[in-house]
Design a protein around this motif. Structure first.
Motif, mmCIF file in Angstrom:
data_model
loop_
_atom_site.group_PDB
_atom_site.id
_atom_site.type_symbol
_atom_site.label_atom_id
_atom_site.label_comp_id
_atom_site.label_asym_id
_atom_site.label_seq_id
_atom_site.Cartn_x
_atom_site.Cartn_y
_atom_site.Cartn_z
ATOM 1 N N LYS A 194 0.815 -1.222 0.000
ATOM 2 C CA LYS A 194 0.000 0.000 0.000
ATOM 3 C C LYS A 194 0.846 1.268 0.000
ATOM 4 C CE LYS A 194 -3.856 -2.230 2.260
ATOM 5 N NZ LYS A 194 -4.697 -2.311 3.444
ATOM 6 N N GLN A 195 2.161 1.130 0.179
ATOM 7 C CA GLN A 195 3.036 2.309 0.212
ATOM 8 C C GLN A 195 3.389 2.746 -1.209
ATOM 9 O OE1 GLN A 195 3.356 3.635 3.296
ATOM 10 N NE2 GLN A 195 2.031 1.879 3.684
ATOM 11 N N SER A 196 3.968 3.919 -1.326
ATOM 12 C CA SER A 196 4.363 4.455 -2.631
ATOM 13 C C SER A 196 5.509 3.627 -3.208
ATOM 14 C CB SER A 196 4.794 5.918 -2.496
ATOM 15 O OG SER A 196 5.390 6.352 -3.700
ATOM 16 N N PHE A 197 5.232 2.973 -4.320
ATOM 17 C CA PHE A 197 6.236 2.129 -4.965
ATOM 18 C C PHE A 197 7.447 2.947 -5.381
ATOM 19 C CE2 PHE A 197 8.105 0.425 -8.862
ATOM 20 C CZ PHE A 197 8.463 -0.846 -8.443
ATOM 21 N N ILE A 198 7.213 4.118 -5.939
ATOM 22 C CA ILE A 198 8.302 4.940 -6.473
ATOM 23 C C ILE A 198 9.260 5.363 -5.354
ATOM 24 C CG2 ILE A 198 8.830 7.135 -7.606
ATOM 25 C CD1 ILE A 198 6.124 6.731 -9.128
ATOM 26 N N GLU A 199 8.720 5.821 -4.225
ATOM 27 C CA GLU A 199 9.578 6.237 -3.113
ATOM 28 C C GLU A 199 10.401 5.079 -2.568
ATOM 29 O OE1 GLU A 199 7.176 8.114 -0.134
ATOM 30 O OE2 GLU A 199 6.418 9.625 -1.526
ATOM 31 N N ILE A 200 9.772 3.939 -2.399
ATOM 32 C CA ILE A 200 10.490 2.780 -1.863
ATOM 33 C C ILE A 200 11.536 2.290 -2.850
ATOM 34 C CG2 ILE A 200 10.214 0.360 -1.177
ATOM 35 C CD1 ILE A 200 7.522 1.178 0.038
ATOM 36 N N LYS A 201 11.171 2.200 -4.123
ATOM 37 C CA LYS A 201 12.117 1.740 -5.141
ATOM 38 C C LYS A 201 13.311 2.681 -5.237
ATOM 39 C CE LYS A 201 12.494 0.744 -10.055
ATOM 40 N NZ LYS A 201 13.659 1.548 -10.251
ATOM 41 N N ASP A 202 13.055 4.006 -5.242
ATOM 42 C CA ASP A 202 14.158 4.976 -5.326
ATOM 43 C C ASP A 202 15.102 4.846 -4.138
ATOM 44 O OD1 ASP A 202 13.191 5.924 -7.717
ATOM 45 O OD2 ASP A 202 12.234 7.712 -6.862
ATOM 46 N N GLU A 203 14.547 4.672 -2.959
ATOM 47 C CA GLU A 203 15.397 4.544 -1.766
ATOM 48 C C GLU A 203 16.243 3.270 -1.824
ATOM 49 O OE1 GLU A 203 17.130 6.025 1.538
ATOM 50 O OE2 GLU A 203 15.498 7.057 0.502
ATOM 51 N N PHE A 204 15.653 2.174 -2.256
ATOM 52 C CA PHE A 204 16.419 0.930 -2.379
ATOM 53 C C PHE A 204 17.424 1.013 -3.528
ATOM 54 C CE2 PHE A 204 13.038 -1.495 0.053
ATOM 55 C CZ PHE A 204 13.887 -1.840 1.099
ATOM 56 N N ASP A 205 17.100 1.757 -4.587
ATOM 57 C CA ASP A 205 18.058 1.928 -5.689
ATOM 58 C C ASP A 205 19.274 2.728 -5.230
ATOM 59 O OD1 ASP A 205 16.589 0.456 -7.465
ATOM 60 O OD2 ASP A 205 15.682 2.186 -8.477
ATOM 61 N N ARG A 206 19.056 3.746 -4.389
ATOM 62 C CA ARG A 206 20.175 4.547 -3.882
ATOM 63 C C ARG A 206 21.057 3.734 -2.934
ATOM 64 N NH1 ARG A 206 16.351 8.746 -3.942
ATOM 65 N NH2 ARG A 206 15.716 8.400 -1.798
#
Length: 161
Positions: free
Chosen positions: A65-77
């Motif tokens: 249910k969380q923002s996919f983009i925010e989580i993906k960007d943080e894990f990508d960094r």
């Protein structure tokens, strides 16, 4: 005929016969009680594992249910970064590794057992543009013994939801 004489005999049981029969009964009772003790221990450990799996499933649904983009960007960094999940004001709240956890937040508590939840991304997937594989790890301690279970799943981009 010999059996008929023994049954109809007026002689009682001797003390030795009574003690031998009580000893045999005691040995059988100890074996049965040991079985029930082990069954209780096994049932208790399975109950904790089942609770941990349910906590992991709830954490996975929360992450979906969380923002996919925010989580993906943080894990990508930072691919090795982890998310910890706590209960804050009767709701789940996630804290990224390195963030200070609010003192009012507590670990997830089920049946007087605290479950610590950590989430990390599996960065081995080649194409992560629409899905992000994650692993939810749930740890708990019962009777001074640490246990854990893991649940693997994916969170999907809002673009394909």
């Amino acid at each position: 005929m010999n059996l008929k004489k023994i049954i109809s005999s007026n002689n009682g049981l001797s003390l030795i016969e009574v003690l031998v029969s009580l000893t045999i009964l005691g040995i059988i009772s100890i074996g049965i009680m040991n079985f029930f003790s082990q069954a209780y221990s096994f049932t208790s450990s399975n109950q904790n594992k089942t609770n941990a799996i349910n906590v992991a499933r709830n954490a996975m649904m929360y992450m979906e249910k969380q923002s996919f983009i925010e989580i993906k960007d943080e894990f990508d960094r930072n691919p090795s970064k982890e998310i910890s999940l706590f209960i804050c004001q009767k709701q789940y709240k996630m804290f990224w590794e390195g963030e200070t956890v609010d003192p009012s937040c507590t670990p997830i508590l089920v049946n007087e057992v605290e479950y610590s939840v950590s989430i990390h991304a599996d960065n081995t997937e080649e194409d992560k543009s629409y899905i992000l594989p994650i692993t939810v790890k749930v740890e708990w301690t019962k009777h001074k013994k640490s246990n854990f279970t893991e649940l693997e799943g994916v969170i999907k981009s809002e673009d394909i939801r």
